[in-house]
Design a protein around this motif. Structure first.
Motif, PDB file in Angstrom:
ATOM      1  N   UNK A 187       0.817  -1.208   0.000  1.00  0.00           N
ATOM      2  CA  UNK A 187       0.000   0.000   0.000  1.00  0.00           C
ATOM      3  C   UNK A 187       0.847   1.251   0.000  1.00  0.00           C
ATOM      4  N   UNK A 188       1.962   1.227   0.774  1.00  0.00           N
ATOM      5  CA  UNK A 188       2.872   2.374   0.783  1.00  0.00           C
ATOM      6  C   UNK A 188       3.464   2.584  -0.617  1.00  0.00           C
ATOM      7  N   UNK A 189       3.855   1.490  -1.272  1.00  0.00           N
ATOM      8  CA  UNK A 189       4.474   1.599  -2.606  1.00  0.00           C
ATOM      9  C   UNK A 189       3.504   2.238  -3.601  1.00  0.00           C
ATOM     10  N   UNK A 190       2.311   1.702  -3.674  1.00  0.00           N
ATOM     11  CA  UNK A 190       1.377   2.198  -4.687  1.00  0.00           C
ATOM     12  C   UNK A 190       0.792   3.560  -4.310  1.00  0.00           C
ATOM     13  N   UNK A 191       0.778   3.888  -3.024  1.00  0.00           N
ATOM     14  CA  UNK A 191       0.423   5.255  -2.639  1.00  0.00           C
ATOM     15  C   UNK A 191       1.490   6.230  -3.116  1.00  0.00           C
ATOM     16  N   UNK A 192       2.767   5.846  -2.950  1.00  0.00           N
ATOM     17  CA  UNK A 192       3.852   6.682  -3.465  1.00  0.00           C
ATOM     18  C   UNK A 192       3.821   6.802  -4.977  1.00  0.00           C
ATOM     19  N   UNK A 193       3.453   5.715  -5.666  1.00  0.00           N
ATOM     20  CA  UNK A 193       3.364   5.781  -7.116  1.00  0.00           C
ATOM     21  C   UNK A 193       2.187   6.652  -7.567  1.00  0.00           C
ATOM     22  N   UNK A 194       1.122   6.675  -6.759  1.00  0.00           N
ATOM     23  CA  UNK A 194      -0.012   7.538  -7.103  1.00  0.00           C
ATOM     24  C   UNK A 194       0.358   9.015  -6.998  1.00  0.00           C
ATOM     25  N   UNK A 195       1.389   9.336  -6.204  1.00  0.00           N
ATOM     26  CA  UNK A 195       1.834  10.725  -6.072  1.00  0.00           C
ATOM     27  C   UNK A 195       2.695  11.171  -7.244  1.00  0.00           C
ATOM     28  N   UNK A 196       3.072  10.241  -8.138  1.00  0.00           N
ATOM     29  CA  UNK A 196       4.023  10.530  -9.209  1.00  0.00           C
ATOM     30  C   UNK A 196       3.321  11.033 -10.470  1.00  0.00           C
ATOM     31  N   UNK A 197       3.922  12.030 -11.069  1.00  0.00           N
ATOM     32  CA  UNK A 197       3.528  12.478 -12.404  1.00  0.00           C
ATOM     33  C   UNK A 197       4.798  12.728 -13.211  1.00  0.00           C
ATOM     34  N   UNK A 198       4.744  12.486 -14.522  1.00  0.00           N
ATOM     35  CA  UNK A 198       5.910  12.600 -15.393  1.00  0.00           C
ATOM     36  C   UNK A 198       5.661  13.710 -16.405  1.00  0.00           C
ATOM     37  N   UNK A 199       6.552  14.685 -16.411  1.00  0.00           N
ATOM     38  CA  UNK A 199       6.508  15.768 -17.392  1.00  0.00           C
ATOM     39  C   UNK A 199       7.616  15.522 -18.402  1.00  0.00           C
ATOM     40  N   UNK A 200       7.234  15.249 -19.644  1.00  0.00           N
ATOM     41  CA  UNK A 200       8.178  14.838 -20.675  1.00  0.00           C
ATOM     42  C   UNK A 200       8.964  16.019 -21.210  1.00  0.00           C
ATOM     43  N   UNK A 201      10.232  15.743 -21.622  1.00  0.00           N
ATOM     44  CA  UNK A 201      11.048  16.731 -22.298  1.00  0.00           C
ATOM     45  C   UNK A 201      10.700  16.764 -23.778  1.00  0.00           C
ATOM     46  N   UNK A 202      11.010  17.859 -24.401  1.00  0.00           N
ATOM     47  CA  UNK A 202      10.713  17.985 -25.834  1.00  0.00           C
ATOM     48  C   UNK A 202      11.630  17.109 -26.678  1.00  0.00           C
ATOM     49  N   UNK A 203      12.885  16.936 -26.225  1.00  0.00           N
ATOM     50  CA  UNK A 203      13.834  16.108 -26.989  1.00  0.00           C
ATOM     51  C   UNK A 203      13.520  14.635 -26.773  1.00  0.00           C
ATOM     52  N   UNK A 204      13.635  13.862 -27.828  1.00  0.00           N
ATOM     53  CA  UNK A 204      13.403  12.421 -27.743  1.00  0.00           C
ATOM     54  C   UNK A 204      14.738  11.689 -27.789  1.00  0.00           C
TER      55      UNK A 204
END
Length: 288
Positions: A187-204
């Motif tokens: 539960x701690x792991x997936x709660x921490x993962x729920x707090x995550x968001x990824x902002x992508x860079x323009x370069x690939x």
């Protein structure tokens, strides 16, 4: 640009296997902690060290099995090897400190609070340090409130697990406690993962680091082998399996001195009071 995150790319396989690994590590670690309370202080440190390594290995293995199901659609995910290893070291160190506090101080309120807090912070540190080792074409951001909730879950779970380990009872008691601990860690792991968001860079492009299959699968062999060996130790120790509900520490048993009486070879034993008085009277009569 916001990345599309998927924590369950393999369905329920990774969360179920991760939960079972957390339960296995918790069960072995709790039984070793319980076993340390049934032996003399000279052997206690060894059992506590084994329990610390078992719990930390189970939590670490659980985390990275779950992370094998983590993907971001717009970018490949890689892992930095030194930080990934460092997360295991932090888990072993901080979990060990918490377990040693309870193992030597007992299940007092202060020891449980201190040990549970340190152990819970160790679990959370392992999680977020492992996440810091992740490499992708983007930036990781966390929701502060959700991260705080994940840390609180880890601390509460660790405190409850240490309290359960301090109750010197049978095997089923520790199994139930390990199931609860595995649920709390997951539960701690997936709660921490729920707090995550990824902002992508323009370069690939492909980020530096190793792929999950190339890095995590070989790295998990060591902790898995260690957990199997710890399981063998638990299996062939009758006190570990049967437990000892009516156990009393040696120093608290009636009639057993807390410290051994040291006899000095050059010193005569004291005379009894009755014999001493009799000898004094005989000497007085002889002087008459």
């Amino acid at each position: 640009m916001q990345g599309t995150v998927d924590d369950f790319s393999y369905g329920l396989v990774t969360p179920v296997v991760a939960y079972l690994m957390a339960c296995l590590g918790g069960a072995l670690g709790l039984r070793c902690t319980t076993r340390s309370m049934l032996v003399t202080r000279s052997w206690r440190g060894g059992w506590l060290a084994l329990g610390s390594a078992a719990i930390a290995s189970g939590i670490w293995t659980m985390h990275f099995i779950a992370m094998m199901g983590f993907t971001v659609e717009q970018t490949p995910v890689r892992y930095d090897k030194p930080l990934t290893f460092a997360s295991l070291g932090v888990a072993i160190l901080m979990v060990g400190i918490g377990i040693f506090i309870v193992g030597y101080r007992g299940a007092t309120g202060t020891a449980l609070f201190t040990g549970g807090t340190i152990t819970g912070l160790g679990i959370a540190s392992m999680h977020y340090l492992g996440m810091a080792g992740m490499r992708l074409n983007g930036k990781l951001e966390y929701n502060t409130l959700t991260v705080s909730a994940s840390v609180v879950i880890a601390v509460i779970a660790a405190t409850a697990a240490l309290w359960a380990a301090a109750q010197v009872r049978g095997f089923l008691w520790s199994v139930g406690a390990s199931l609860v601990m595995g649920l709390a860690v997951s539960g701690m792991h997936y709660t921490g993962m729920a707090a995550l968001s990824v902002h992508l860079h323009s370069a690939s492009g492909t980020p530096a680091g190793d792929s999950p299959a190339a890095l995590l699968a070989p790295m998990m062999i060591g902790p898995l082998v260690f957990l199997c060996l710890a399981g063998v130790v638990v299996l062939f120790d009758p006190l570990m399996v049967m437990g000892k509900p009516d156990w009393t520490p040696v120093e608290n048993r009636p009639g057993v001195p807390a410290h051994p009486v040291v006899q000095h070879p050059g010193r005569r034993p004291p005379l009894r009071a009755g014999r001493d008085r009799g000898r004094r009277r005989s000497r007085t009569r002889q002087s008459w």
